[in-house]
Structure formats: C-alpha cells, structure tokens
Design a protein around this motif. Structure first.
Motif, short mmCIF file in Angstrom:
data_model
loop_
_atom_site.label_atom_id
_atom_site.label_comp_id
_atom_site.label_asym_id
_atom_site.label_seq_id
_atom_site.Cartn_x
_atom_site.Cartn_y
_atom_site.Cartn_z
N ARG A 1 -4.62 5.03 2.93
CA ARG A 1 -5.93 4.46 2.61
C ARG A 1 -6.67 4.04 3.88
NH1 ARG A 1 -9.83 4.60 -1.19
NH2 ARG A 1 -10.93 2.60 -1.37
N VAL A 2 -5.94 3.44 4.80
CA VAL A 2 -6.55 3.03 6.07
C VAL A 2 -7.05 4.24 6.83
CG1 VAL A 2 -6.06 2.04 8.34
CG2 VAL A 2 -5.29 0.86 6.28
N LYS B 1 17.13 -1.38 -3.37
CA LYS B 1 16.68 -0.04 -2.95
C LYS B 1 15.33 0.30 -3.56
CE LYS B 1 21.32 1.88 -2.32
NZ LYS B 1 22.31 2.88 -2.82
N SER B 2 15.18 -0.03 -4.85
CA SER B 2 13.90 0.25 -5.53
C SER B 2 12.76 -0.53 -4.90
CB SER B 2 14.03 -0.09 -7.02
OG SER B 2 12.79 0.10 -7.67
N CYS B 3 13.06 -1.80 -4.60
CA CYS B 3 12.02 -2.65 -3.99
C CYS B 3 11.60 -2.09 -2.64
CB CYS B 3 12.56 -4.07 -3.87
SG CYS B 3 11.34 -5.24 -3.22
N LYS B 4 12.62 -1.69 -1.84
CA LYS B 4 12.29 -1.14 -0.53
C LYS B 4 11.54 0.18 -0.66
CE LYS B 4 16.09 -3.31 2.02
NZ LYS B 4 17.35 -3.09 2.77
N ARG B 5 11.98 0.99 -1.66
CA ARG B 5 11.29 2.26 -1.88
C ARG B 5 9.84 2.02 -2.31
NH1 ARG B 5 14.41 3.94 -5.31
NH2 ARG B 5 13.20 3.59 -7.22
N ASP C 1 -6.58 -3.98 4.09
CA ASP C 1 -5.48 -3.04 3.89
C ASP C 1 -4.50 -3.07 5.07
OD1 ASP C 1 -6.38 -2.33 1.44
OD2 ASP C 1 -7.31 -0.44 2.05
N ASN C 2 -5.01 -3.24 6.28
CA ASN C 2 -4.11 -3.38 7.44
C ASN C 2 -3.23 -4.61 7.29
OD1 ASN C 2 -4.64 -1.11 9.01
ND2 ASN C 2 -6.47 -2.03 9.92
N ASP D 1 4.24 1.77 -1.04
CA ASP D 1 3.00 0.98 -0.90
C ASP D 1 2.46 1.08 0.52
OD1 ASP D 1 3.10 0.23 -3.51
OD2 ASP D 1 3.99 -1.75 -3.14
N ASN D 2 3.37 0.95 1.48
CA ASN D 2 2.94 1.02 2.88
C ASN D 2 2.34 2.38 3.22
OD1 ASN D 2 3.68 -1.60 3.45
ND2 ASN D 2 5.74 -1.05 4.12
N LYS D 3 2.99 3.43 2.67
CA LYS D 3 2.46 4.78 2.91
C LYS D 3 1.07 4.92 2.30
CE LYS D 3 6.86 7.28 3.25
NZ LYS D 3 7.71 8.32 2.63
#
Length: 395
Positions: free
Chosen positions: A58-59, A42-46, A177-178, A51-53
C-alpha cells in the motif's frame, strides 16, 4: 470379599485409576494447548507478516501515485509561472498601445486645425484612421487575451489545489501506513491510551475508486496543461502578429506623412518661384508704366510744341497763309502725336490693370504659401514631434 486389583493397603483412599485417567487427560490437554499456542503463534506471525506485506504494498502504491502527482504538480506550477509571465507581457503590450493611440488621435486633431482649404481627407488622414483602428483592435484583442489568460491561470490553480490536497492526503495516509507497518504488540500499549477507534464505514472507498480519485486529478491537471500550451502558442503568435501589424501600419502612416510633406514642399516651392517671378514682373511693369508716363509727357510736350507752332503760323499775313509743306507737316505731326498719346495712355491704363492683376496674383500666392506653410508646420513639425518618440517594439 476383596475387590480385584485394589491394593488392600490403600483401604478407602483415592481412586488411582481415575486419577491416572485425569492425569493423562490433563497431559493430553496440555499438549493440545501447546500445539494450539504454537499454531496461534505461527498464524499470528503469518497474519502480521501478511499485514506488513499489504501495508508495504500500500505504501508503494501511495508512493507511486505521489510521484505521479508530484510530477504533475511541478508541471502545473511551471505552467502557472509561464502563464503569469506571459500575462505580464500581454499587459505590457496593452500598456504599450496607449502612447501610439494617443499620438495618432493627437495627429488627427492637429490636422483638423489646418485651414479649411487644406482640410482634405487625404492619404495621411486615411492612414491615420487605419492606424487608430488597428491600435484599437489590437488593444481590444489583448484585453480579451488577458481575460482568457486570467481564467486559464485560475483553472490551473484549481487543478494545483486538487493535486496539493491529494498529495497532502496521500502523505498523511503514507505516514499512517508506515507507522502501522512499524507497529508491534508492545508499541500499541501507549497508543491505546491516546487513540480511539473511529468507524469510517460510511466514508470508505474501494481501491479502484481510491486510484480513480488521483487519476481524475492528474487527468484534469493534464487537460489544463494542454489548454495552457494551446493558449500560450496562440498568445505568442498573437503578440508577434499584432506587433508586426502595428509596425507595418505605423510605417505606412509615416511614409504617407513624408510623401505629403514632400508634396506640400514641392507645391510651396512652385508657388514661391511664381511669387518671385510675379514680383519681378510687377517691378518690371511698374518700370514700364513709369516709362509710359514719361513717354506720354514727352509726346504731350511735343504736341504742345507743334500746336504752338501752328498757332503762331496762323498769325502770318493773309497772303502768307499758305498751306505749305511745313504747315502740312505740322498738321500731320499734331495728328500723329495725338494718336500716339492716346495709345500711350491706353498702354498706361493697361499697365495699371496688369499691375493690379499681378498684385492679386501676389496676394493669392502669398496666402496660399502661408496656407501651405501652416500645413507643412502641422505635418512636418507638430505631428513629427508627436510621432518621433514612438517606437513600436516586438511584444
């Protein structure tokens, strides 16, 4: 003696209690591991989601700055194109000054070929000198404008280079970043074989510094754009004013030429009228001189006749030498004829003097007419032919 709780059938076998404890401990540990795995997952996915957000944000930030940079780049490119076109107009305007200046100098040189008596610093000379000064001033001003425009184009291109460089770096960062946002745990297996971790701690910038870099480039481009607008407005006004000044001065010089030509024609016409009258008067004077000569001859003949009569009457007999009315009349006639002949000869001499004066007037008039004709030819023909093809258009 037997041990309580111990199965006698097990004899010296394993300690079941310890085994049970160990089994329970293992079950608890396994449950803890399952919980740890679940929490780690769960932590990794969070974390990956965060990170993705952050990468997506950033993008978006990069895209926003890219749009700002692209907009400013389009504006600066347009300004460069407009300035290049404007510079071309100024260069053509400078080139257009060459022929009028050459013609003005030619006209001044041609007018120096007038005869000394006509080589006056007249209104035409003054207007030609003003015209030369005006054209030279315009040419000098346009040359400075070309230099200023060239420098502004250089500054705009420098701003354009910085924007393009910033955009290129933004594009590379966006691509990275993409790609980072699209990466999964499976996609890094091949990447690890080709990429090495590079430490850039010494080159990193803060988000504020990162944003300021683009803001500075945009601000510089905006400043150069404003400078370009000011320069374009100045150059447009300058082109309009200089062409108007040259046209006005060219018209003033042309008007001075026309006025001078009319004055020369008028003076030449008056002298030609006087010459015609002088020639008529000279012819009349020649006729009257001839008439006077005839009159002198006739009076001399009459005087000779009277003197012959007197001489013949002196041959009369002594007693007939009477001072009679006929004798008195002959004596009076001789005296009167001699006086008339003297007057006629004076008139002949005066007539010859008048003729010589008329000849001098004739020669002077003819000389001045030739001088005026020469000046008229220079102004009306030579200078007009030089100036006729010159048309000063709006720059």
């Amino acid at each position: 003696m037997s041990v309580p709780g111990r199965n006698p059938h097990l004899g010296g076998g394993p300690n079941l209690v310890n085994i049970e404890v160990m089994r329970n401990h293992s079950e608890l540990f396994r449950a803890e591991c399952m919980r740890l795995i679940s929490e780690a997952d769960k932590s990794c996915k969070r974390l990956q989601n965060n990170d993705n957000k952050q990468l997506d944000q950033r993008v978006r930030d990069i895209q926003f700055l890219k749009k700002e940079l692209e907009l400013k780049l389009e504006e600066i490119i347009l300004d460069i194109d407009v300035l290049i076109a404007l510079q071309s107009r100024v260069e053509k305007a400078l080139e257009a000054c060459k022929d009028p200046l050459r013609v003005t100098v030619l006209c001044l040189e041609e007018r120096m070929k007038r005869l000394p008596s006509e080589r006056l610093h007249d209104e035409v000379d003054r207007e030609l000198l003003k015209e030369r000064e005006a054209i030279e001033g315009v040419a000098s001003l346009l040359q400075r404008v070309i230099e200023q425009t060239t420098e502004q184009i250089r500054l705009n291109r420098s701003a354009k280079y910085q924007l393009e460089k910033d955009l290129k770096e933004k594009y590379e960062a966006q691509c990275i970043d993409n790609f980072c946002a699209s990466m999964t745990t499976h996609s890094i297996e091949n990447l690890q074989h080709h990429c090495q971790c590079v430490c850039l701690d010494g080159l990193t910038v803060t988000p504020k510094q990162w944003e300021n870099i683009s803001d500075i480039n945009i601000a510089k481009a905006e400043q150069q754009k404003n400078n370009s607008l000011s320069l374009r407005a100045l150059v447009e006004a300058l082109l309009e004013q200089t062409s108007a000044d040259m046209q006005k001065q060219f018209q003033a010089t042309t008007a001075a030429f026309q006025q001078n030509v009319q004055e020369i024609k008028s003076a030449k016409s008056q002298m030609e009228d006087q010459l015609a009258k002088i020639l008529l008067e000279f012819a009349s004077q020649q006729r009257i001189s001839g008439d006077l000569q005839v009159a002198v001859t006739e009076n001399e003949h009459a005087l000779g006749l009277a003197q012959a009569r007197l001489a013949l009457r002196r041959q009369r007999p002594a007693k007939e030498q009477c001072h009679d009315p006929a004798q008195s009349r002959l004596l009076a006639e001789v005296q009167q004829l001699a006086f008339q002949i003297s007057k006629l000869r004076e008139a002949v001499a005066q007539s010859e003097k008048e003729q010589r004066a008329l000849v001098r007037c004739q020669l002077e008039l003819q000389k001045n007419i030739e001088i005026k004709a020469n000046s008229l030819y220079i102004d009306e023909v030579i200078c007009a032919q030089h100036r006729e093809p010159i048309i000063i258009h709006n720059f």
